[in-house]
Each structure stands twice: as C-alpha cells, then as structure tokens.
Write a protein that holds these residues in place. Sequence first.
Motif, PDB file in Angstrom:
ATOM      1  N   SER A   1      19.026  22.821   7.399  1.00 31.72           N
ATOM      2  CA  SER A   1      18.486  23.379   6.155  1.00 31.72           C
ATOM      3  C   SER A   1      17.254  22.604   5.690  1.00 31.72           C
ATOM      4  N   ILE A   2      17.315  21.278   5.772  1.00 27.15           N
ATOM      5  CA  ILE A   2      16.167  20.458   5.360  1.00 27.15           C
ATOM      6  C   ILE A   2      14.984  20.701   6.293  1.00 27.15           C
ATOM      7  N   THR A   3      15.252  20.816   7.583  1.00 31.12           N
ATOM      8  CA  THR A   3      14.181  21.085   8.553  1.00 31.12           C
ATOM      9  C   THR A   3      13.514  22.423   8.282  1.00 31.12           C
ATOM     10  N   GLN A   4      14.320  23.447   7.968  1.00 30.30           N
ATOM     11  CA  GLN A   4      13.777  24.780   7.718  1.00 30.30           C
ATOM     12  C   GLN A   4      12.923  24.832   6.458  1.00 30.30           C
ATOM     13  N   THR A   5      13.244  24.019   5.474  1.00 31.88           N
ATOM     14  CA  THR A   5      12.487  24.029   4.209  1.00 31.88           C
ATOM     15  C   THR A   5      11.402  22.962   4.164  1.00 31.88           C
ATOM     16  N   MET A   6      11.277  22.153   5.231  1.00 29.26           N
ATOM     17  CA  MET A   6      10.326  21.036   5.196  1.00 29.26           C
ATOM     18  C   MET A   6       8.883  21.522   5.120  1.00 29.26           C
ATOM     19  N   SER A   7       8.550  22.606   5.827  1.00 26.18           N
ATOM     20  CA  SER A   7       7.173  23.098   5.770  1.00 26.18           C
ATOM     21  C   SER A   7       6.803  23.518   4.361  1.00 26.18           C
ATOM     22  N   ARG A   8       7.739  24.169   3.681  1.00 26.22           N
ATOM     23  CA  ARG A   8       7.497  24.557   2.278  1.00 26.22           C
ATOM     24  C   ARG A   8       7.327  23.320   1.403  1.00 26.22           C
ATOM     25  N   THR A   9       8.153  22.289   1.631  1.00 32.53           N
ATOM     26  CA  THR A   9       8.070  21.063   0.840  1.00 32.53           C
ATOM     27  C   THR A   9       6.724  20.366   1.044  1.00 32.53           C
ATOM     28  N   ILE A  10       6.265  20.301   2.297  1.00 32.55           N
ATOM     29  CA  ILE A  10       4.994  19.632   2.595  1.00 32.55           C
ATOM     30  C   ILE A  10       3.834  20.371   1.933  1.00 32.55           C
ATOM     31  N   ILE A  11       3.836  21.706   2.035  1.00 36.14           N
ATOM     32  CA  ILE A  11       2.746  22.492   1.440  1.00 36.14           C
ATOM     33  C   ILE A  11       2.741  22.357  -0.077  1.00 36.14           C
ATOM     34  N   THR A  12       3.923  22.502  -0.700  1.00 32.13           N
ATOM     35  CA  THR A  12       4.013  22.420  -2.160  1.00 32.13           C
ATOM     36  C   THR A  12       3.633  21.028  -2.661  1.00 32.13           C
ATOM     37  N   THR A  13       4.206  20.000  -2.025  1.00 32.10           N
ATOM     38  CA  THR A  13       3.912  18.627  -2.441  1.00 32.10           C
ATOM     39  C   THR A  13       2.449  18.281  -2.214  1.00 32.10           C
ATOM     40  N   GLY A  14       1.905  18.719  -1.074  1.00 30.51           N
ATOM     41  CA  GLY A  14       0.509  18.409  -0.767  1.00 30.51           C
ATOM     42  C   GLY A  14      -0.461  19.023  -1.763  1.00 30.51           C
ATOM     43  N   THR A  15      -0.287  20.306  -2.067  1.00 33.10           N
ATOM     44  CA  THR A  15      -1.193  20.957  -3.021  1.00 33.10           C
ATOM     45  C   THR A  15      -1.033  20.378  -4.424  1.00 33.10           C
ATOM     46  N   THR A  16       0.185  20.026  -4.792  1.00 34.93           N
ATOM     47  CA  THR A  16       0.400  19.416  -6.110  1.00 34.93           C
ATOM     48  C   THR A  16      -0.250  18.043  -6.188  1.00 34.93           C
ATOM     49  N   LEU A  17      -0.127  17.271  -5.114  1.00 35.45           N
ATOM     50  CA  LEU A  17      -0.715  15.932  -5.107  1.00 35.45           C
ATOM     51  C   LEU A  17      -2.233  15.974  -5.220  1.00 35.45           C
ATOM     52  N   VAL A  18      -2.860  16.977  -4.625  1.00 33.12           N
ATOM     53  CA  VAL A  18      -4.318  17.095  -4.729  1.00 33.12           C
ATOM     54  C   VAL A  18      -4.734  17.181  -6.196  1.00 33.12           C
ATOM     55  N   THR A  19      -4.011  18.028  -6.955  1.00 28.57           N
ATOM     56  CA  THR A  19      -4.330  18.183  -8.374  1.00 28.57           C
ATOM     57  C   THR A  19      -4.021  16.918  -9.166  1.00 28.57           C
ATOM     58  N   VAL A  20      -2.851  16.321  -8.901  1.00 29.48           N
ATOM     59  CA  VAL A  20      -2.433  15.151  -9.671  1.00 29.48           C
ATOM     60  C   VAL A  20      -3.327  13.957  -9.379  1.00 29.48           C
ATOM     61  N   VAL A  21      -3.710  13.769  -8.121  1.00 32.10           N
ATOM     62  CA  VAL A  21      -4.613  12.655  -7.781  1.00 32.10           C
ATOM     63  C   VAL A  21      -5.965  12.838  -8.465  1.00 32.10           C
ATOM     64  N   ALA A  22      -6.447  14.087  -8.519  1.00 31.89           N
ATOM     65  CA  ALA A  22      -7.709  14.355  -9.222  1.00 31.89           C
ATOM     66  C   ALA A  22      -7.589  14.007 -10.707  1.00 31.89           C
ATOM     67  N   LEU A  23      -6.451  14.355 -11.314  1.00 30.95           N
ATOM     68  CA  LEU A  23      -6.227  13.991 -12.718  1.00 30.95           C
ATOM     69  C   LEU A  23      -6.137  12.485 -12.891  1.00 30.95           C
ATOM     70  N   PHE A  24      -5.495  11.823 -11.938  1.00 30.89           N
ATOM     71  CA  PHE A  24      -5.321  10.370 -12.023  1.00 30.89           C
ATOM     72  C   PHE A  24      -6.652   9.638 -11.925  1.00 30.89           C
ATOM     73  N   LEU A  25      -7.526  10.119 -11.034  1.00 32.72           N
ATOM     74  CA  LEU A  25      -8.793   9.431 -10.797  1.00 32.72           C
ATOM     75  C   LEU A  25      -9.887   9.843 -11.768  1.00 32.72           C
TER      76      LEU A  25
END
Length: 315
Positions: A232-256
Amino acid sequence: MIEILSLKHTVNFLRHALPISIMSAVLVLASLVSLAVNGVNWGLDFTGGTVVEMEFTQPVDLNALRVQLTTPDSEGAIVQNFGSSRDVLVRLQVKEGVKSDVQVKSVMEAAQKVDPQVQQKRVEFVGPQVGKELAEQGALAVLVALICIMIYVSFRFEWRLAFGSVAALAHDVIVTLGVFSAFQLEFDLTVLAGLLTVVGYSLNDTIVVFDRIRENFLKMRKSEPEEIVNVSITQTMSRTIITTGTTLVTVVALFLKGGTMIHGFATALLMGIFVGTYSSIYVASFLAVKLGINREHMMPVEIEKEGADQPPMMP
C-alpha cells in the motif's frame, strides 16, 4: 495473480520501521523535555505588547535603527520590514511600569534620528490578558482538531488505524513545537496557523495510505499484514512524492522570500511536511500493524435482515 504482481515490485518500508520509530520516540521525548525546560518563546500575539508601523522617505538600514532603539523603554524591540524597504514594523514587549504611549514616543524619537521625516502609520496594543486568552484558545484548537480527527478516522476506518493516525499527528505537533522550543524561535499566530495546517496536511497523507491499506486487505487475502502495508505504501509513494515536492517548492519560496512576517509560518510548514511525511509510514502504519490489524478488521459488518433465519414460505 494480483498478490504476485503487487509483491514483485514492493519496497519493504517496514524493514526500517523499528529503528526509525525509536528515533521518533527519542525526538518526542527530547521535544517534551525542551518544552518543559525552555518553554516556548511566545510572540507579542500571546504575551501582549505594542506594534508601531512607520514609513520612511527612503530605504532604511534596520541595523542602524536597532542601534537607536537601545533606550530602557524600547530595549528588546523587534524591527523588521513590512511590505517594502521603506516600511518598518517595530514590536515591543510589555514592560512593567512603562506605559505604551511612552514606548511609542521612544520608538518615534529613535526613528527620527535615522530619518527626520519618518511618519507613524499605525499603532496597536495587545494586552497581556488578551495574549493569554489567545494562547489558551490556540492550544484548545489543536486539541479539538486531534479529537475530531480521531472520531472521524474511527468511523471511516477502524480503531487501530485511528489510534495510529492520531499518534502520528500528535508526534508531528510535538516535534514541531520541540524545534521551536529548542531554538527559541518566536511562536506567534502565524506559527499556530502553520501548526494547524501541518495537522491537516499530515492527516491527508495518512488517510490516503490507510485507504489503500483497506482496499488491499480485501484484495490480497493470503498476504501477511506487513506485506499488505508495504504494498500500500509503495502504491501511494508516487502520489506522496509529487504532493510533497510541489508543496515544498511553495513553502521553500515562502521561507526564503516571504519576508519576516510569515517566516515562522513557513518554518512550521517545512518542519511539519518533513516530519508528517515519514510519520504516515513509520508511526501511523507501523503502529497499526503492531496493534494487530488484519483482514477481519477491514471486513464490512454484515447486517442480518429481519426474518432471514425463517424457512421460506411454500407457495
């Protein structure tokens, strides 16, 4: 066939679950110790104080202004840009025996030494009693959110999964608070908003994993619980990576680049996203496995119809 294909490309995430869970337990314990010893560096929203917004005729050197704000009335002032390099926000904590008007006058006198034509745009005062009520209401908001989430997950899934999800959420909140306590980062209303956002973000990630776990328990009837969780974790990992990655782009921009006003909010989100992503796997899912989750717990309850035990009537 489904089980063979699923297990063939599965990553064994739970292989490292025990040492990572021990690390999480140490982090939670260290955070609690830091909160007990160091406490939280409450911002003016919670402690009370005076906020003065000023507009200068040209970009101002904040360090030069801080040097001027060294009088007993304005000592310890927080100076930051607000919107542009010509707009400055000065925040002063409540000082015993010193009135707010005196503090404002001291700030303006210091600012006029830097720029004689500086203009006062706004003055706000937050009393200590209001700040205390905000702190209590903020803690109550986090507690109510955790309780409501536990009730929701209990109805949506099963109590073992609900316990795992709430434990993961509590883990995320405590560790994030521990970081703010250990480094004495200022905790204001924007950080509280970030903390509640972390709760929602982490829950969303956990719900996606749990939903797939429930589906696979019904499909993979011969597999062990740990194998099903890994699939189950393997099947949802691609979704987790995409969601976390796009969110981090925004949050890092806000942080910097977001400025000082939302720096605490971005810091809380950065910590929460990192901690919340791995807690969905190594806290929530692993704890559910250790509590003995199995296929029978995922089966829907069959409701016996009235009269179903009666023999059919002859025509």
